[in-house]
Design a protein around this motif. Structure first.
Motif, PDB file in Angstrom:
ATOM      1  N   SER A  14       0.838  -1.197   0.000  1.00 24.40           N
ATOM      2  CA  SER A  14       0.000   0.000   0.000  1.00 24.40           C
ATOM      3  C   SER A  14       0.872   1.244   0.000  1.00 24.40           C
ATOM      4  O   SER A  14       1.930   1.274   0.629  1.00 24.40           O
ATOM      5  N   TYR A  15       0.405   2.269  -0.694  1.00 28.81           N
ATOM      6  CA  TYR A  15       1.085   3.557  -0.631  1.00 28.81           C
ATOM      7  C   TYR A  15       0.198   4.629  -0.014  1.00 28.81           C
ATOM      8  O   TYR A  15       0.527   5.818  -0.029  1.00 28.81           O
ATOM      9  N   GLY A  16      -0.937   4.195   0.562  1.00 24.40           N
ATOM     10  CA  GLY A  16      -1.863   5.100   1.221  1.00 24.40           C
ATOM     11  C   GLY A  16      -2.943   4.300   1.919  1.00 24.40           C
ATOM     12  O   GLY A  16      -2.909   3.057   1.935  1.00 24.40           O
ATOM     13  N   ASP A  17      -3.906   4.990   2.495  1.00 21.25           N
ATOM     14  CA  ASP A  17      -4.940   4.332   3.295  1.00 21.25           C
ATOM     15  C   ASP A  17      -6.162   3.897   2.487  1.00 21.25           C
ATOM     16  O   ASP A  17      -6.936   3.063   2.944  1.00 21.25           O
ATOM     17  N   HIS A  18      -6.355   4.468   1.302  1.00 16.71           N
ATOM     18  CA  HIS A  18      -7.530   4.117   0.500  1.00 16.71           C
ATOM     19  C   HIS A  18      -7.339   2.729  -0.104  1.00 16.71           C
ATOM     20  O   HIS A  18      -6.210   2.344  -0.452  1.00 16.71           O
ATOM     21  N   PRO A  19      -8.417   1.946  -0.256  1.00 16.74           N
ATOM     22  CA  PRO A  19      -8.283   0.593  -0.824  1.00 16.74           C
ATOM     23  C   PRO A  19      -7.663   0.562  -2.222  1.00 16.74           C
ATOM     24  O   PRO A  19      -7.074  -0.455  -2.611  1.00 16.74           O
ATOM     25  N   GLN A  65      -5.233   2.488  -3.195  1.00 20.70           N
ATOM     26  CA  GLN A  65      -3.846   2.952  -3.144  1.00 20.70           C
ATOM     27  C   GLN A  65      -2.910   1.769  -2.879  1.00 20.70           C
ATOM     28  O   GLN A  65      -2.283   1.653  -1.824  1.00 20.70           O
ATOM     29  N   VAL A  66      -2.812   0.905  -3.870  1.00 21.11           N
ATOM     30  CA  VAL A  66      -2.014  -0.313  -3.749  1.00 21.11           C
ATOM     31  C   VAL A  66      -1.213  -0.530  -5.021  1.00 21.11           C
ATOM     32  O   VAL A  66      -1.563  -0.039  -6.099  1.00 21.11           O
ATOM     33  N   ARG A  96      -7.174   5.773  -7.713  1.00 18.74           N
ATOM     34  CA  ARG A  96      -8.608   6.069  -7.662  1.00 18.74           C
ATOM     35  C   ARG A  96      -9.105   6.560  -9.016  1.00 18.74           C
ATOM     36  O   ARG A  96      -8.462   7.353  -9.686  1.00 18.74           O
ATOM     37  N   GLN A 141      -7.988  13.441  -6.956  1.00 15.86           N
ATOM     38  CA  GLN A 141      -7.502  12.198  -6.347  1.00 15.86           C
ATOM     39  C   GLN A 141      -6.740  11.290  -7.311  1.00 15.86           C
ATOM     40  O   GLN A 141      -5.772  10.630  -6.915  1.00 15.86           O
ATOM     41  N   ASP A 161      -2.956  10.198  -6.411  1.00 17.58           N
ATOM     42  CA  ASP A 161      -2.538   8.811  -6.223  1.00 17.58           C
ATOM     43  C   ASP A 161      -1.337   8.452  -7.087  1.00 17.58           C
ATOM     44  O   ASP A 161      -0.397   7.782  -6.624  1.00 17.58           O
TER      45      ASP A 161
END
Length: 302
Positions: free
Chosen positions: A30-35, A37-38, A94, A122, A126
């Protein structure tokens, strides 16, 4: 070729590209908290070039920046690259969603239906965050990779994002995504990219996707300098476009216009036009065009 025959061939090309089963990655980070952002990582499974650590190919998928098209559809292509000796980072980001259209966001009014292209800002947040996070993530997830030999590639809308990510150092000074120096890349190989927003908009590429991506008609002119690769030149980074001449999804006029803009800015951009090739063979492991793409990447990576 008559229109019905051309349409039949294009449909067959799309069917072939999407006929391959998805290939699971060797690692995910992951590079962030949003699903979304992988990043999926594929370890090299073959030998190419002079040996040593494998070049890293950063892959950005297409699909008009719309939610129904995620990174899974390019996993066979990622695997194809890995089997030819490349380490691969398949980036998710996203995208627009059906609820955007229902709410009238991004320029799609109620009742227009269907998912909207992209999310502003966004989608760009991302891609910038993923590229910035990659060096650290690669060291842990793909120790076989050599980040010093990184090539960005992307298909269609992902080709746009690859060109954009390589041009962040020439974004307007007030852009939140601007970097103070060029990314350490060997180059960019953009596959049928949505590379010139003015031409793409005139041709109504992917149902007005570029206008939706930037937020709608009002925002289109205001945001183009922050998002349109044709306005972000020269980059000083080796760039090659690969395009099918019979592409009816992103016609080659879009790539032609970007190459012309680069030339006017004093930069030489490679443009490989493939005869009797449409939009999808570029990412189809069963197509000869896909082998051409791999060769273009290898020429920059090694």
């Amino acid at each position: 070729m008559p229109d019905d025959a051309a349409a039949a061939r294009a449909a067959a090309e799309e069917e072939s590209a999407f006929s391959h089963p998805p290939v699971d990655p060797d690692a995910i980070a992951s590079y962030g908290d949003h699903p979304d952002q992988v990043i999926d990582f594929y370890a090299p499974r073959g030998e190419t070039g002079p040996g040593g650590p494998a070049p890293l190919v950063v892959l950005l998928h297409g699909g008009a920046w719309r939610a129904p098209y995620d990174r899974r559809h390019v996993t066979p292509f990622a695997d194809f690259l890995a089997r030819r000796g490349f380490a691969v980072a398949n980036v998710e980001y996203r995208r627009g969603a059906a609820d955007d259209a229902a709410a009238g966001r991004n320029g799609a009014g109620p009742g227009e239906g269907g998912p909207v292209a992209g999310r502003w800002p966004q989608t760009f947040d991302d891609v910038a965050a993923a590229v910035d996070a990659l060096p650290a993530l690669v060291r842990e997830a793909l120790p076989q990779a050599d980040p010093r030999r990184t090539v960005l590639t992307g298909h269609s809308a992902g080709g746009h994002l690859a060109l954009w990510a390589a041009a962040r150092h020439v974004l307007p000074p007030d852009s939140p995504w601007r970097t103070d120096r060029p990314a350490p890349l060997r180059g960019v190989v953009a596959l049928a990219p949505i590379a010139d927003f003015t031409v793409a908009d005139k041709l109504d590429v992917c149902g007005g996707a570029v206008r939706q991506l930037l937020g709608g008609t009002v925002e289109f002119a205001e945001r183009r300098p922050y998002a349109d690769p044709a306005l972000l030149l020269p980059t000083g980074i080796a760039t090659t476009l690969v395009q099918g001449r019979t592409d009816d999804v992103v016609p080659h006029a879009v790539a032609d216009s970007y190459a012309d803009a680069a030339a006017k800015a004093g930069e030489v951009v490679g443009l490989t036009l493939l005869e009797d090739v449409g939009h999808f063979p570029l990412i189809d492991p069963a197509a000869d065009a896909c082998a051409v793409v791999v060769e273009e990447i290898a020429q920059l990576a090694w």
